[in-house]
Scaffold this motif. Structure first.
Motif, PDB file in Angstrom:
ATOM      1  N   LEU A 192      -3.197   1.881  -0.144  1.00 59.24           N
ATOM      2  CA  LEU A 192      -3.148   2.042  -1.596  1.00 59.24           C
ATOM      3  C   LEU A 192      -3.575   3.434  -2.030  1.00 59.24           C
ATOM      4  O   LEU A 192      -2.983   4.023  -2.934  1.00 59.24           O
ATOM      5  N   SER A 193      -4.587   3.991  -1.402  1.00 55.53           N
ATOM      6  CA  SER A 193      -5.198   5.218  -1.903  1.00 55.53           C
ATOM      7  C   SER A 193      -4.721   6.500  -1.241  1.00 55.53           C
ATOM      8  O   SER A 193      -4.912   7.577  -1.787  1.00 55.53           O
ATOM      9  N   ARG A 199      -2.175   9.947  -2.670  1.00 51.56           N
ATOM     10  CA  ARG A 199      -2.014   9.973  -4.131  1.00 51.56           C
ATOM     11  C   ARG A 199      -3.370  10.277  -4.749  1.00 51.56           C
ATOM     12  O   ARG A 199      -4.400   9.956  -4.171  1.00 51.56           O
ATOM     13  N   HIS A 250     -12.632   1.391  -5.272  1.00 48.21           N
ATOM     14  CA  HIS A 250     -12.319   2.499  -6.168  1.00 48.21           C
ATOM     15  C   HIS A 250     -13.589   3.273  -6.543  1.00 48.21           C
ATOM     16  O   HIS A 250     -13.617   4.500  -6.483  1.00 48.21           O
ATOM     17  N   CYS A 264       2.368  -1.306 -13.082  1.00 43.95           N
ATOM     18  CA  CYS A 264       1.655  -0.833 -11.898  1.00 43.95           C
ATOM     19  C   CYS A 264       2.264   0.494 -11.443  1.00 43.95           C
ATOM     20  O   CYS A 264       3.481   0.595 -11.263  1.00 43.95           O
ATOM     21  N   THR A 265       1.418   1.484 -11.233  1.00 42.07           N
ATOM     22  CA  THR A 265       1.907   2.787 -10.783  1.00 42.07           C
ATOM     23  C   THR A 265       2.019   2.871  -9.257  1.00 42.07           C
ATOM     24  O   THR A 265       2.520   3.860  -8.734  1.00 42.07           O
ATOM     25  N   VAL A 266       1.538   1.834  -8.563  1.00 44.72           N
ATOM     26  CA  VAL A 266       1.576   1.810  -7.097  1.00 44.72           C
ATOM     27  C   VAL A 266       2.260   0.526  -6.619  1.00 44.72           C
ATOM     28  O   VAL A 266       1.903  -0.032  -5.587  1.00 44.72           O
ATOM     29  N   TYR A 267       3.253   0.076  -7.361  1.00 42.60           N
ATOM     30  CA  TYR A 267       3.851  -1.238  -7.142  1.00 42.60           C
ATOM     31  C   TYR A 267       4.260  -1.479  -5.688  1.00 42.60           C
ATOM     32  O   TYR A 267       3.976  -2.535  -5.136  1.00 42.60           O
ATOM     33  N   ASP A 304       3.014  -0.339  -3.014  1.00 41.16           N
ATOM     34  CA  ASP A 304       1.838  -0.455  -2.144  1.00 41.16           C
ATOM     35  C   ASP A 304       0.761  -1.352  -2.741  1.00 41.16           C
ATOM     36  O   ASP A 304      -0.384  -1.349  -2.270  1.00 41.16           O
ATOM     37  N   ARG A 305       1.092  -2.137  -3.760  1.00 44.67           N
ATOM     38  CA  ARG A 305       0.085  -2.996  -4.397  1.00 44.67           C
ATOM     39  C   ARG A 305      -0.506  -3.944  -3.359  1.00 44.67           C
ATOM     40  O   ARG A 305       0.159  -4.345  -2.417  1.00 44.67           O
ATOM     41  N   TYR A 352      -4.929   1.516 -11.456  1.00 45.40           N
ATOM     42  CA  TYR A 352      -3.574   1.877 -11.050  1.00 45.40           C
ATOM     43  C   TYR A 352      -2.507   1.454 -12.064  1.00 45.40           C
ATOM     44  O   TYR A 352      -1.316   1.553 -11.792  1.00 45.40           O
ATOM     45  N   ASP A 404      -0.348   1.990 -15.561  1.00 50.21           N
ATOM     46  CA  ASP A 404       0.113   3.158 -16.302  1.00 50.21           C
ATOM     47  C   ASP A 404      -0.714   3.313 -17.578  1.00 50.21           C
ATOM     48  O   ASP A 404      -1.563   2.468 -17.897  1.00 50.21           O
TER      49      ASP A 404
END
Length: 165
Positions: free
Chosen positions: A71-72, A75, A153, A96-99, A101-102, A88, A90
């Protein structure tokens, strides 16, 4: 699911250490994610981003080490959201901005508004969770349980702050 997807017990005995092994673990996490997506293909969600409002729902996905790494990595680390939502999301708090890799927990609908067959694929989910645990134990043997997304996080933000100081 083919036998090949599950028949990797001999390779699991090798501890991860180098880049090649880490990449293999991340590839396996992606395989687990594809299988979870396939298991949930008959279901749908309203895509409201409601479940991503973590402080409102009081729920958040719990991630194993390789899930957080997937995920991390590669980016920028987003700042915490003032509304208590997933970092994550928007700016509007809807998508989701990381769809791609969610995390696993975001793929296996825990929303009451899920639509689809009467019964969710509990056996498949359980088996995939066990597989994620095995992959994680190879990467981070000291980590005995997954951790909440916001904990991962916050730790990453603290480390980034320490590096900037």
């Amino acid at each position: 699911m083919s036998r090949r997807d599950w028949d990797d017990e001999g390779e699991d005995a090798l501890p991860l250490g180098g880049t090649r092994e880490r990449e293999r673990a991340l590839k396996e996490v992606r395989s687990v994610y594809r299988q979870a997506d396939a298991a949930y293909a008959p279901f749908s969600c309203p895509a409201s981003g409601e479940c991503c409002q973590l402080s409102r729902t009081g729920r958040q996905p719990w991630l194993w080490q390789p899930e957080w790494e997937l995920l991390s990595r590669g980016r920028p680390l987003p700042p915490p959201r003032a509304d208590g939502g997933c970092p994550y999301l928007d700016a509007a708090g809807l998508r989701c901005t990381v769809y791609a890799d969610r995390p696993f927990g975001c793929r296996t609908f825990f929303c009451a508004r899920i639509r689809g067959p009467a019964r969710q694929p509990a056996e498949t989910v359980g088996a995939l969770l066990e597989r994620l645990e095995r992959v994680s134990q190879r990467v981070a043997p000291a980590l005995k349980a997954p951790r909440p997304l916001l904990e991962w996080h916050a730790q990453a933000l603290a480390r980034a702050g320490d590096e900037d100081a």
